[in-house]
Design a protein around this motif. Structure first.
Motif, PDB file in Angstrom:
ATOM      1  N   GLN A   5     -22.342  82.374  35.838  1.00  0.00           N
ATOM      2  CA  GLN A   5     -22.906  81.632  34.704  1.00  0.00           C
ATOM      3  C   GLN A   5     -24.426  81.735  34.702  1.00  0.00           C
ATOM      4  O   GLN A   5     -25.037  81.986  33.661  1.00  0.00           O
ATOM      5  CB  GLN A   5     -22.514  80.157  34.794  1.00  0.00           C
ATOM      6  CG  GLN A   5     -21.051  79.886  34.690  1.00  0.00           C
ATOM      7  CD  GLN A   5     -20.727  78.518  35.219  1.00  0.00           C
ATOM      8  OE1 GLN A   5     -20.101  78.383  36.256  1.00  0.00           O
ATOM      9  NE2 GLN A   5     -21.160  77.492  34.522  1.00  0.00           N
ATOM     10  N   TYR A  33     -17.964  83.272  24.112  1.00  0.00           N
ATOM     11  CA  TYR A  33     -19.125  83.585  24.944  1.00  0.00           C
ATOM     12  C   TYR A  33     -19.725  82.299  25.535  1.00  0.00           C
ATOM     13  O   TYR A  33     -20.053  82.252  26.717  1.00  0.00           O
ATOM     14  CB  TYR A  33     -20.197  84.353  24.167  1.00  0.00           C
ATOM     15  CG  TYR A  33     -21.405  84.557  25.029  1.00  0.00           C
ATOM     16  CD1 TYR A  33     -21.431  85.567  25.972  1.00  0.00           C
ATOM     17  CD2 TYR A  33     -22.471  83.663  24.995  1.00  0.00           C
ATOM     18  CE1 TYR A  33     -22.502  85.696  26.838  1.00  0.00           C
ATOM     19  CE2 TYR A  33     -23.544  83.790  25.853  1.00  0.00           C
ATOM     20  CZ  TYR A  33     -23.548  84.811  26.770  1.00  0.00           C
ATOM     21  OH  TYR A  33     -24.601  84.923  27.642  1.00  0.00           O
ATOM     22  N   TYR A  36     -18.152  81.096  28.603  1.00  0.00           N
ATOM     23  CA  TYR A  36     -18.532  81.834  29.822  1.00  0.00           C
ATOM     24  C   TYR A  36     -19.798  81.244  30.419  1.00  0.00           C
ATOM     25  O   TYR A  36     -19.899  81.072  31.634  1.00  0.00           O
ATOM     26  CB  TYR A  36     -18.787  83.321  29.540  1.00  0.00           C
ATOM     27  CG  TYR A  36     -17.637  84.097  28.961  1.00  0.00           C
ATOM     28  CD1 TYR A  36     -16.319  83.672  29.089  1.00  0.00           C
ATOM     29  CD2 TYR A  36     -17.863  85.273  28.274  1.00  0.00           C
ATOM     30  CE1 TYR A  36     -15.273  84.405  28.547  1.00  0.00           C
ATOM     31  CE2 TYR A  36     -16.835  86.013  27.734  1.00  0.00           C
ATOM     32  CZ  TYR A  36     -15.539  85.578  27.871  1.00  0.00           C
ATOM     33  OH  TYR A  36     -14.521  86.307  27.341  1.00  0.00           O
ATOM     34  N   GLU A  42     -13.434  82.153  31.925  1.00  0.00           N
ATOM     35  CA  GLU A  42     -13.892  83.355  32.620  1.00  0.00           C
ATOM     36  C   GLU A  42     -13.531  84.572  31.779  1.00  0.00           C
ATOM     37  O   GLU A  42     -12.462  84.625  31.170  1.00  0.00           O
ATOM     38  CB  GLU A  42     -13.236  83.463  33.989  1.00  0.00           C
ATOM     39  CG  GLU A  42     -13.620  82.343  34.931  1.00  0.00           C
ATOM     40  CD  GLU A  42     -12.920  82.432  36.270  1.00  0.00           C
ATOM     41  OE1 GLU A  42     -12.142  83.381  36.491  1.00  0.00           O
ATOM     42  OE2 GLU A  42     -13.151  81.552  37.098  1.00  0.00           O
ATOM     43  N   PRO A  43     -14.418  85.575  31.754  1.00  0.00           N
ATOM     44  CA  PRO A  43     -14.132  86.770  30.969  1.00  0.00           C
ATOM     45  C   PRO A  43     -13.043  87.621  31.614  1.00  0.00           C
ATOM     46  O   PRO A  43     -12.845  87.566  32.831  1.00  0.00           O
ATOM     47  CB  PRO A  43     -15.473  87.515  30.965  1.00  0.00           C
ATOM     48  CG  PRO A  43     -16.150  87.081  32.214  1.00  0.00           C
ATOM     49  CD  PRO A  43     -15.715  85.650  32.426  1.00  0.00           C
TER      50      PRO A  43
END
Length: 68
Positions: A5, A33, A36, A42-43
């Motif tokens: 982050q 986005y 995140y 979480e991507p």
């Protein structure tokens, strides 16, 4: 994922992107986005790789496992 982050937000600001601009570059929604950056999501591996490519850094750097 706290390192992720922090690194993500720092890189975005260093490169002068807004959250919206970076989301567009990554092909994701702005709310995705933002999640995140604040750590509520979480991507995917694919998105993580795209982020690394945009900033020309390694995935390990993004995750706080290596220096630039």
């Amino acid at each position: 994922m706290i390192e992720f982050q922090k690194n993500l937000k720092e890189l975005r600001k260093t490169y002068g992107f807004t959250q919206r601009q970076l989301a567009q570059k990554l092909g994701i929604s702005q709310p995705s986005y933002i999640r995140y950056e604040i750590g509520t999501s979480e991507p995917s591996l694919e998105t993580l790789c795209k982020i690394a490519d945009v900033f020309d850094v390694s995935v390990d750097f993004l995750l706080g496992r290596a220096d630039i």
